[in-house]
Enzyme design. Structure first.
Site, PDB file in Angstrom:
ATOM      1  N   HIS A  29       0.836  -1.200   0.000  1.00 46.36           N
ATOM      2  CA  HIS A  29       0.000   0.000   0.000  1.00 46.36           C
ATOM      3  C   HIS A  29       0.883   1.268   0.000  1.00 46.36           C
ATOM      4  O   HIS A  29       0.730   2.141  -0.858  1.00 46.36           O
ATOM      5  CB  HIS A  29      -0.903  -0.029   1.240  1.00 46.36           C
ATOM      6  CG  HIS A  29      -1.857   1.122   1.331  1.00 46.36           C
ATOM      7  ND1 HIS A  29      -3.156   1.048   0.903  1.00 46.36           N
ATOM      8  CD2 HIS A  29      -1.697   2.382   1.784  1.00 46.36           C
ATOM      9  CE1 HIS A  29      -3.762   2.205   1.097  1.00 46.36           C
ATOM     10  NE2 HIS A  29      -2.890   3.039   1.636  1.00 46.36           N
ATOM     11  N   GLU A  30       1.800   1.330   0.938  1.00 48.50           N
ATOM     12  CA  GLU A  30       2.642   2.535   1.040  1.00 48.50           C
ATOM     13  C   GLU A  30       3.569   2.650  -0.171  1.00 48.50           C
ATOM     14  O   GLU A  30       3.907   3.750  -0.607  1.00 48.50           O
ATOM     15  CB  GLU A  30       3.454   2.535   2.342  1.00 48.50           C
ATOM     16  CG  GLU A  30       2.619   2.478   3.633  1.00 48.50           C
ATOM     17  CD  GLU A  30       1.514   3.527   3.715  1.00 48.50           C
ATOM     18  OE1 GLU A  30       1.635   4.603   3.088  1.00 48.50           O
ATOM     19  OE2 GLU A  30       0.498   3.253   4.406  1.00 48.50           O
ATOM     20  N   HIS A  90       1.730   4.546  -2.790  1.00 52.95           N
ATOM     21  CA  HIS A  90       1.813   5.998  -2.542  1.00 52.95           C
ATOM     22  C   HIS A  90       3.185   6.526  -2.975  1.00 52.95           C
ATOM     23  O   HIS A  90       3.302   7.581  -3.589  1.00 52.95           O
ATOM     24  CB  HIS A  90       1.625   6.292  -1.053  1.00 52.95           C
ATOM     25  CG  HIS A  90       0.196   6.204  -0.576  1.00 52.95           C
ATOM     26  ND1 HIS A  90      -0.824   6.944  -1.140  1.00 52.95           N
ATOM     27  CD2 HIS A  90      -0.376   5.492   0.431  1.00 52.95           C
ATOM     28  CE1 HIS A  90      -1.969   6.679  -0.498  1.00 52.95           C
ATOM     29  NE2 HIS A  90      -1.724   5.800   0.456  1.00 52.95           N
ATOM     30  N   GLU A 145      -4.846   7.582  -3.013  1.00 57.97           N
ATOM     31  CA  GLU A 145      -5.317   6.287  -2.530  1.00 57.97           C
ATOM     32  C   GLU A 145      -5.565   5.322  -3.694  1.00 57.97           C
ATOM     33  O   GLU A 145      -5.449   4.105  -3.536  1.00 57.97           O
ATOM     34  CB  GLU A 145      -6.589   6.502  -1.692  1.00 57.97           C
ATOM     35  CG  GLU A 145      -6.910   5.399  -0.720  1.00 57.97           C
ATOM     36  CD  GLU A 145      -5.882   5.199   0.395  1.00 57.97           C
ATOM     37  OE1 GLU A 145      -4.951   6.032   0.544  1.00 57.97           O
ATOM     38  OE2 GLU A 145      -5.987   4.189   1.112  1.00 57.97           O
TER      39      GLU A 145
HETATM   40 ZN    ZN Z   1      -3.211   5.144   1.848  1.00 58.45          ZN
END
Ligand code: ZN
Length: 500
Positions: A264-265, A268, A294
């Protein structure tokens, strides 16, 4: 003589440097700082943020913006300089329209509210938090008055996270998502449940950490312009595009949250590393909105990282990193386990098929609070009723119900919608990419993500904050934010896993 645009750019570079320094301090506070440093850090941060704000909101900046616009004349409105000026002017307007006295009061109220929230959650006692939340809501309703002209009072709150997106936009999208996801969850509930006990064995942290680094590297994370550390809550931060940092954590209860948190990170971080260098130290650096940001984290974490082609390539790699626990477990069983759907009380632990339901109920409650249709006193009852209606579960107490998230105590109203918008945009982008790249699944099966990353770089990353989210999504996919691709994705994926 220097042009007004040059002078303005020089000023904004200093503002960006101050912000970067404050962001770096914030990272240090969450990663390395000894507890004793809290006060000093708080003072340094406050000074840097105040200096950045003062430099950005000076009357001369307004003057420079006006003169730079005259210089630019009738240049292409979608050109880089025109967009830079438009975005800087928008940010300037938003930063100067809120009185300093309000900003100070807001800071005080949310600081007290966050402390009260922590204690109230610990004691599972909403009544103790209620007066603080009432103050926060009153302040939000006052905030809205600084931006008159919106069609809906909630518009001004939403706009801070999703520039240009309106309450009507969000409602229209959510009205499509809600019934389809509720229907999907109902049919899944009637099917035999997937067994995911294998994920809750004790796993060695080091093996999972090494594996998550393997995957982040394969995705294209540039370790010469980024790093990974540990922190209590995972996050990503960018000190410009050349220094992008992510964090992760290990929890005995959910060993695989280390992996999916890292993916997830990384999503980003890939976004931030991909922003054009020409936007560095300008108001165009960073992501278009929280929702678009997101969409990148969710795309890599879920659409890629929880997909079958991904695991067909990576499962043997994982088995080599943690050989003991996965001995004899087939890739099919593993794939099903990481995609188990189960309505639960806690948003941050929710799976792909239930996550949006947690978000949509929060947004509905926020809108009702801001409109004045719902009193804070009635919030826990309204919360529990929606949980029952959307997910069929009912919290036994406030701690696992209305008090679970920090957002409202921190004054972050308008924020929750961005999580679901991110999910929707992730599938919309993926569908468009897959249509143009028929070999995309085969590429992923070989562990090759280069076509995907390069498409995202071109369509999304490089633009930074040039375009508002709806415009960015329209340019990349041909349509504004559209819930249909995400619903198709969910129904197809979970239809197969649960043999619907
Ligand atoms: Zn996030």
């Amino acid at each position: 003589m220097a042009s007004a645009l040059d002078t303005l750019n020089e000023r904004i570079r200093e503002v960006a440097d101050l912000r970067h320094a404050a962001d770096l301090l914030e990272w240090d506070e969450r990663v390395y700082m000894p507890a004793g440093g809290a006060t000093t850090h708080g003072e340094m941060q406050a000074t840097l943020r105040r200096l950045a704000h003062e430099k950005f909101t000076g009357a001369d900046v307004g003057d420079l913006l006006g003169r730079a616009r005259d210089e630019l004349g009738s240049a292409d409105p979608d050109g880089r300089d025109a967009r830079l000026l438009a975005v800087t002017a928008r940010d300037y307007r938003k930063a100067t329209q809120v009185p300093a006295a309000y900003v100070a009061e807001h800071a005080q109220v949310v600081s007290a509210a966050q402390h009260a929230w922590g204690d109230a959650r610990q004691a599972s006692d909403f009544a103790a938090f209620r007066p603080h939340l009432e103050k926060v809501i009153a302040l939000k309703r006052q905030y809205v008055t600084f931006f008159p002209g919106g069609a809906h009072p909630y518009d001004a709150l939403l706009d801070d996270y999703e520039p240009g997106m309106t309450t009507a936009d969000v409602k229209a999208v959510f009205d499509v998502v809600r019934p389809r996801q509720i229907a999907l969850l109902k049919v899944i509930a009637g099917r035999p449940q997937v067994d995911d006990a294998l994920l809750r064995q004790p796993f060695p942290e080091s093996g999972l950490l090494q594996f998550s680094v393997d995957v982040a590297s394969a995705f294209g994370f540039d370790w010469t312009r980024g790093r990974q550390d540990k922190s209590t809550h995972p996050f990503a931060t960018a000190i410009g595009c050349d220094d992008v940092r992510i964090t992760t954590r290990f929890m005995d209860r959910y060993p695989f949250s280390l992996l999916f948190g890292t993916l997830h990170e990384t999503g980003h971080a890939l976004y931030e590393q991909g922003v054009a260098r020409t936007h560095h130290r300008t108001q165009l650096e960073g992501g278009a909105s929280l929702g678009v940001h997101e969409s990148q984290s969710r795309l890599w974490e879920n659409l890629v990282g929880r997909s079958r082609p991904f695991w067909e390539h990576f499962y043997p790699v994982l088995q080599a990193r943690v050989p003991e626990q996965l001995r004899g477990v087939t890739v099919d069983r593993f794939y099903q386990a990481i995609n188990k759907v189960e309505p639960s009380l806690i948003r941050v632990e929710a799976d792909e098929a239930t996550y949006n339901m947690h978000v949509m109920m929060r947004v509905e409650l926020e809108i009702a609070l801001v409109e004045g249709r719902l009193d804070v006193a009635d919030l826990p009852a309204a919360w529990n009723r929606l949980m029952e209606e959307y997910l069929g579960v009912r919290p036994a107490d406030d701690a696992t119900g209305v008090l679970q998230d920090i957002h409202w105590s921190a004054g972050l109203l308008g924020y929750f919608a961005t999580y679901t918008l991110g999910n929707l945009i992730s599938a919309q982008l993926w569908e468009r990419f897959a249509a143009a790249h028929p070999t995309c699944d085969a590429d992923i099966r070989r562990g090759d993500f280069s076509a995907l990353l390069s498409w995202l770089r071109t369509e999304v990353h490089q633009h930074g904050r040039m375009f508002e989210p709806q415009e960015l999504v329209r340019r990349a996919t041909g349509a504004p934010v559209d819930p249909a691709p995400y619903l198709r994705y969910l129904e197809q994926k979970f239809g197969e896993i649960y043999s619907l």
